[in-house]
Design a protein around this motif. Structure first.
Motif, PDB file in Angstrom:
ATOM      1  N   UNK A 147       9.318  -0.416   9.165  1.00  0.00           N
ATOM      2  CA  UNK A 147       8.303  -1.104   9.948  1.00  0.00           C
ATOM      3  C   UNK A 147       7.398  -1.989   9.110  1.00  0.00           C
ATOM      4  N   UNK A 148       7.278  -1.676   7.823  1.00  0.00           N
ATOM      5  CA  UNK A 148       6.425  -2.478   6.934  1.00  0.00           C
ATOM      6  C   UNK A 148       6.986  -3.878   6.727  1.00  0.00           C
ATOM      7  N   UNK A 149       8.300  -4.026   6.800  1.00  0.00           N
ATOM      8  CA  UNK A 149       8.899  -5.358   6.667  1.00  0.00           C
ATOM      9  C   UNK A 149       8.409  -6.267   7.790  1.00  0.00           C
ATOM     10  N   UNK A 150       8.315  -5.725   9.013  1.00  0.00           N
ATOM     11  CA  UNK A 150       7.815  -6.511  10.144  1.00  0.00           C
ATOM     12  C   UNK A 150       6.357  -6.895   9.929  1.00  0.00           C
ATOM     13  N   UNK A 182      14.060 -10.307  -5.870  1.00  0.00           N
ATOM     14  CA  UNK A 182      15.371 -10.134  -5.229  1.00  0.00           C
ATOM     15  C   UNK A 182      15.218 -10.047  -3.718  1.00  0.00           C
ATOM     16  N   UNK A 183      16.184 -10.585  -2.948  1.00  0.00           N
ATOM     17  CA  UNK A 183      16.111 -10.480  -1.487  1.00  0.00           C
ATOM     18  C   UNK A 183      16.110  -9.018  -1.034  1.00  0.00           C
ATOM     19  N   UNK A 184      15.134  -8.655  -0.224  1.00  0.00           N
ATOM     20  CA  UNK A 184      15.045  -7.301   0.300  1.00  0.00           C
ATOM     21  C   UNK A 184      15.279  -7.271   1.812  1.00  0.00           C
ATOM     22  N   UNK A 185      14.894  -8.336   2.512  1.00  0.00           N
ATOM     23  CA  UNK A 185      15.115  -8.416   3.956  1.00  0.00           C
ATOM     24  C   UNK A 185      15.034  -9.873   4.400  1.00  0.00           C
ATOM     25  N   UNK A 191       0.849  -1.184   0.000  1.00  0.00           N
ATOM     26  CA  UNK A 191       0.000   0.000   0.000  1.00  0.00           C
ATOM     27  C   UNK A 191       0.893   1.244   0.000  1.00  0.00           C
ATOM     28  N   UNK A 192       0.386   2.330  -0.527  1.00  0.00           N
ATOM     29  CA  UNK A 192       1.141   3.578  -0.510  1.00  0.00           C
ATOM     30  C   UNK A 192       1.503   3.958   0.924  1.00  0.00           C
ATOM     31  N   UNK A 193       0.602   3.671   1.867  1.00  0.00           N
ATOM     32  CA  UNK A 193       0.841   3.983   3.281  1.00  0.00           C
ATOM     33  C   UNK A 193       2.010   3.194   3.866  1.00  0.00           C
ATOM     34  N   UNK A 194       2.453   2.143   3.185  1.00  0.00           N
ATOM     35  CA  UNK A 194       3.593   1.342   3.650  1.00  0.00           C
ATOM     36  C   UNK A 194       4.929   2.018   3.351  1.00  0.00           C
ATOM     37  N   UNK A 195       4.892   3.136   2.638  1.00  0.00           N
ATOM     38  CA  UNK A 195       6.131   3.778   2.201  1.00  0.00           C
ATOM     39  C   UNK A 195       6.382   5.072   2.969  1.00  0.00           C
ATOM     40  N   UNK A 196       7.627   5.566   2.841  1.00  0.00           N
ATOM     41  CA  UNK A 196       7.973   6.838   3.463  1.00  0.00           C
ATOM     42  C   UNK A 196       7.836   7.971   2.444  1.00  0.00           C
ATOM     43  N   UNK A 251      11.968 -10.903  17.346  1.00  0.00           N
ATOM     44  CA  UNK A 251      11.904 -10.515  15.942  1.00  0.00           C
ATOM     45  C   UNK A 251      13.191  -9.777  15.591  1.00  0.00           C
ATOM     46  N   UNK A 252      13.862 -10.209  14.534  1.00  0.00           N
ATOM     47  CA  UNK A 252      15.081  -9.547  14.057  1.00  0.00           C
ATOM     48  C   UNK A 252      14.990  -9.420  12.543  1.00  0.00           C
ATOM     49  N   UNK A 253      15.390  -8.258  12.031  1.00  0.00           N
ATOM     50  CA  UNK A 253      15.324  -7.999  10.594  1.00  0.00           C
ATOM     51  C   UNK A 253      16.687  -7.514  10.104  1.00  0.00           C
ATOM     52  N   UNK A 254      17.172  -8.146   9.061  1.00  0.00           N
ATOM     53  CA  UNK A 254      18.368  -7.686   8.350  1.00  0.00           C
ATOM     54  C   UNK A 254      17.913  -7.181   6.990  1.00  0.00           C
TER      55      UNK A 254
END
Length: 147
Positions: free
Chosen positions: A38-41, A106-109, A25-30, A67-70
């Motif tokens: 935060x959208x990745x989580x 492609x891998x993003x996170x 969603x557009x709201x998922x972006x900055x 929860x951990x995100x790279x």
């Protein structure tokens, strides 16, 4: 739920992953049109809940413990996004899950989550049933090669 690779190729049990397509969603972006961190989580949570549907109503007895995100690359609004999910480890009361968020393939996170089976009335962790362990075990393997 899918155990097919992107493009429909069947995978054997040693590399089985669940794929969840994400509607960005557009709201998922900055303000710059990049996917907000935060959208990745949220995307990993969406995939995790869809995946855990294999356990039926057990989802109501789960609690997120870690929860951990790279982050691997920026994602821009409009890129097709999906999440691959698999099980890394099954404990007595917990399961360690891995998610690979992909954009344009492609891998993003890379996300690591630990979920605990929890009795909210007693306020304590409870062991997995043998049926739950067997269902989760079908999706357990080491991380697939990130390409």
């Amino acid at each position: 739920m899918s155990d097919a690779a992107p493009g429909g190729d069947e995978r054997d049990a040693s590399t089985r992953v669940h794929r969840t397509d994400i509607q960005m969603r557009f709201a998922d972006t900055d303000a710059l049109g990049h996917l907000n961190n935060g959208s990745y989580a949220v995307y990993a949570e969406t995939a995790r809940l869809e995946f855990l549907g294999i356990l039926g109503d057990v989802r109501r007895t789960l609690i997120l413990a870690h929860l951990a995100i790279d982050f691997r690359r920026q994602v821009r609004f409009g890129e097709p996004v999906y999440v691959e999910t698999w099980v890394e480890k099954i404990g007595t009361t917990s399961v360690t899950m891995r998610h690979l968020v992909r954009a344009k393939g492609e891998p993003a996170a890379e996300v690591r989550a630990v979920v605990v089976r929890f009795d909210y009335a007693a306020e304590r962790a409870t062991p997995w049933t043998e049926a739950d362990r067997a269902a989760l075990g079908m999706w357990m393997h080491d991380a697939p090669a990130v390409a």
